[in-house]
Design a protein around this motif. Structure first.
Motif, PDB file in Angstrom:
ATOM      1  N   GLY A  47      18.176 -65.121  11.605  1.00 51.38           N
ATOM      2  CA  GLY A  47      19.180 -64.227  11.053  1.00 51.38           C
ATOM      3  C   GLY A  47      20.615 -64.609  11.348  1.00 51.38           C
ATOM      4  O   GLY A  47      21.526 -63.830  11.066  1.00 51.38           O
ATOM      5  N   PHE A  48      20.834 -65.793  11.911  1.00 50.29           N
ATOM      6  CA  PHE A  48      22.201 -66.250  12.181  1.00 50.29           C
ATOM      7  C   PHE A  48      22.670 -67.087  10.996  1.00 50.29           C
ATOM      8  O   PHE A  48      22.145 -68.158  10.741  1.00 50.29           O
ATOM      9  N   GLU A  49      23.640 -66.569  10.264  1.00 53.28           N
ATOM     10  CA  GLU A  49      24.173 -67.252   9.094  1.00 53.28           C
ATOM     11  C   GLU A  49      25.681 -67.393   9.217  1.00 53.28           C
ATOM     12  O   GLU A  49      26.318 -66.472   9.728  1.00 53.28           O
ATOM     13  N   SER A  90      19.462 -61.314  22.187  1.00 47.27           N
ATOM     14  CA  SER A  90      19.170 -60.480  21.014  1.00 47.27           C
ATOM     15  C   SER A  90      17.929 -60.960  20.272  1.00 47.27           C
ATOM     16  O   SER A  90      17.189 -60.150  19.714  1.00 47.27           O
ATOM     17  N   VAL A  91      17.700 -62.260  20.282  1.00 45.28           N
ATOM     18  CA  VAL A  91      16.522 -62.810  19.615  1.00 45.28           C
ATOM     19  C   VAL A  91      15.252 -62.434  20.370  1.00 45.28           C
ATOM     20  O   VAL A  91      14.239 -62.078  19.775  1.00 45.28           O
ATOM     21  N   ARG A  98      26.686 -58.953  12.533  1.00 47.10           N
ATOM     22  CA  ARG A  98      26.330 -59.601  11.264  1.00 47.10           C
ATOM     23  C   ARG A  98      24.837 -59.901  11.212  1.00 47.10           C
ATOM     24  O   ARG A  98      24.191 -59.700  10.185  1.00 47.10           O
ATOM     25  N   ARG A  99      24.291 -60.374  12.315  1.00 42.23           N
ATOM     26  CA  ARG A  99      22.858 -60.680  12.368  1.00 42.23           C
ATOM     27  C   ARG A  99      22.036 -59.418  12.163  1.00 42.23           C
ATOM     28  O   ARG A  99      21.060 -59.403  11.399  1.00 42.23           O
ATOM     29  N   ALA A 110      15.254 -56.876  15.079  1.00 38.13           N
ATOM     30  CA  ALA A 110      16.243 -57.924  15.300  1.00 38.13           C
ATOM     31  C   ALA A 110      15.661 -59.334  15.295  1.00 38.13           C
ATOM     32  O   ALA A 110      16.375 -60.273  15.059  1.00 38.13           O
ATOM     33  N   ALA A 111      14.408 -59.496  15.576  1.00 44.22           N
ATOM     34  CA  ALA A 111      13.848 -60.843  15.615  1.00 44.22           C
ATOM     35  C   ALA A 111      12.651 -60.935  14.687  1.00 44.22           C
ATOM     36  O   ALA A 111      11.749 -60.122  14.744  1.00 44.22           O
TER      37      ALA A 111
END
Length: 192
Positions: free
Chosen positions: A55-57, A99-100, A167-168, A179-180
């Motif tokens: 989810g990191f863009e 967070s991951v 953002r993620r 979240a993950a």
């Protein structure tokens, strides 16, 4: 008559050097995996894919930022150079890693956030304690190791981490329980 114990500053400074070298080396290795594919890592392309899956863009920029913060921050911590900024960069990056892994709980044996939290905590402690006498910061008169640099570095790092994590969360549906994605602790193999 009681004798006073000898000062332990040499021991303390040596302890800080060993801690900086150990933690800095571990961080450098993790960053080099992401950036260069060293030490069995997947390199920038594999890390880009993993970042996007988590989810990191944009993925490439996220991979570069994480790799640079780990490899660069680890190197600077090991050298004892710009210690407050190095520790803040590592702590901010580890917030993303936490967070991951948070949905899996605390313990690393279950895929949890124990390990990145520990690295971020130690980097923060080194920033607060300072690098000690056996450091480049000491050699340079602590020009890059001032209380205001620590405050500024952590403010910038915390703000950047908050933006990235917000953002993620928006991309993944918002809640920490989402979240993950499944297998987020695993880095996918690069395409063959």
């Amino acid at each position: 008559m009681r004798t006073k114990p000898k000062p332990t500053s040499n021991r303390g400074d040596l302890g800080l050097l060993l801690l900086r070298a150990g933690v800095g080396g571990v961080l450098f290795a993790h960053g080099a995996q992401k950036l260069f594919g060293w030490f069995g890592g997947h390199g920038l392309e594999g890390t880009r894919q993993a970042m996007e899956q988590m989810g990191f863009e944009p993925g490439r920029e996220s991979a570069l930022a994480a790799g640079a913060a780990e490899a660069g921050g680890g190197t600077l911590l090991a050298l004892g150079l710009a210690t407050p900024a190095a520790g803040a960069a590592v702590a901010g990056t580890m917030a993303g890693a936490v967070s991951v892994h948070a949905p899996a709980g605390f313990f690393v044996t279950e895929g949890g956030y124990e390990y990145p939290a520990f690295l971020g905590f130690v980097a923060t402690c080194l920033s607060v304690a300072g690098p000690g006498r056996y450091s480049l910061d000491h050699l340079l008169g602590h020009r890059l190791n001032r209380p205001w640099t620590m405050a500024a570095a952590f403010a910038v790092s915390a703000a950047a981490a908050a933006v990235v994590l917000r953002r993620r969360a928006g991309r993944l549906g918002g809640g920490p329980e989402e979240a993950a994605p499944p297998g987020a602790g695993e880095v996918p193999s690069p395409p063959t």
